[in-house]
Design an enzyme around this catalytic site. Sequence first.
Site, PDB file in Angstrom:
ATOM      1  N   THR A   1       0.816  -1.203   0.000  1.00 42.75           N
ATOM      2  CA  THR A   1       0.000   0.000   0.000  1.00 42.75           C
ATOM      3  C   THR A   1       0.857   1.262   0.000  1.00 42.75           C
ATOM      4  O   THR A   1       1.957   1.270   0.570  1.00 42.75           O
ATOM      5  CB  THR A   1      -0.899   0.018   1.261  1.00 42.75           C
ATOM      6  OG1 THR A   1      -1.469   1.325   1.404  1.00 42.75           O
ATOM      7  CG2 THR A   1      -0.130  -0.288   2.532  1.00 42.75           C
TER       8      THR A   1
ATOM      9  N   TYR B   1      -1.841  -0.015  10.246  1.00 39.62           N
ATOM     10  CA  TYR B   1      -2.087  -0.663   8.952  1.00 39.62           C
ATOM     11  C   TYR B   1      -0.848  -0.535   8.063  1.00 39.62           C
ATOM     12  O   TYR B   1      -0.328  -1.536   7.547  1.00 39.62           O
ATOM     13  CB  TYR B   1      -3.316  -0.023   8.275  1.00 39.62           C
ATOM     14  CG  TYR B   1      -3.444  -0.408   6.825  1.00 39.62           C
ATOM     15  CD1 TYR B   1      -3.680  -1.731   6.470  1.00 39.62           C
ATOM     16  CD2 TYR B   1      -3.310   0.541   5.804  1.00 39.62           C
ATOM     17  CE1 TYR B   1      -3.778  -2.097   5.126  1.00 39.62           C
ATOM     18  CE2 TYR B   1      -3.405   0.181   4.478  1.00 39.62           C
ATOM     19  CZ  TYR B   1      -3.638  -1.135   4.143  1.00 39.62           C
ATOM     20  OH  TYR B   1      -3.717  -1.494   2.825  1.00 39.62           O
TER      21      TYR B   1
END
Length: 337
Positions: A117, A141
């Site tokens: 990501t 995350y």
Amino acid sequence: MTVLITGGAGYIGSHTVLALAETGENVVVIDNLSTGFSSSLPEGVPLFIGDAGDENLVEGVIASHGVDAIIHFAGSVIVSESMRDPLAYYRNNTMTTRNLLNAATKSGVKRFIFSSTAAVYGNPDHTPVPEEAPTRPLSPYGCSKLMSEIMLHDTAAAHGMNYVALRYFNVAGADPQARIGLSTAGATHLLKIAVEAATGQRNKIDVFGTDYPTPDGSCIRDFIHVSDLAQAHGAALSYLRDGGGPVTLNCGYGRGYSVIETIEAVRRVSGRNFAVQCADRRPGDIMTMVADTRRIRATLDWTPQFDDLDTIAAHALAWEDKLLRQRGGGAPQAMSA
Ligand code: UDP
């Protein structure tokens, strides 16, 4: 040769399963169905319901299906949730990847494609962001994905594995034929929320921050159509099968649209008006996130087909309309200006 796809029943995973199945690739899916749907899989694709971190399950599937490559999507993806429950993210993302890599190396699988990501960059010093930019994630995350990237790098070096780590920017849209799309309830993505507003499922959308030093004051994102991203995974697989070595690649189009422009695109393609409200900045938001795409374009044989904001919005909307019909929600509500 079979490709094991973890998280193949989820949003990006299911689009990749479809893309690979359409090219005649043999695929097998492991998904615990915590956020995915078995109905998102094309007919005939074997699904094993379980955890990607369950080494016995993974080793069994690798052995019984002749798996030569793994594409690992399974994981948790909501930044705000990761702030509230970081250990769930280190378990579902980092620990799961560790176990999956262990099963892969024990079974001799030498090709691995990893869903990473843009959140690994944190707040970039410059945009567009190149892959060699510093990684300073701002959330558990982002940290959980960066830790997985590091494990992948070290494991590959020790065991002669080759990999492609794909750092996704803002993934949006749905299959152009509306066979699949983003179905998970409670999604927080801008375009999903905008199409929920356009279909009358929300009475408004908030723009989180209109005082950023950008042309219209809202944040800027690089939206990539999920079907183009799925094709990038296919291209990454070909790259590895052709002998390509470990590489980390940004996945975006290299072009930014503001939050307000994005909402306008949904209004335009839907022909439906809905309330848009200025709201406070969302804590932790990065102002501008746009990919430097030179490396992916130079490395993979990949030509995006849907690099157009209105097309992305139209496909997201068509899927949302279909979801609503399936739920018996009736015709979408058009609201006056
Ligand atoms: N955003 C917004 N309203 C919403 C949802 C998102 O203004 O209802 C903004 C958000 O603040 C960010 C951008 O849209 O600037 C993209 O947010 P999203 O959660 O889709 O992805 P992120 O870039 O945070 O991963």
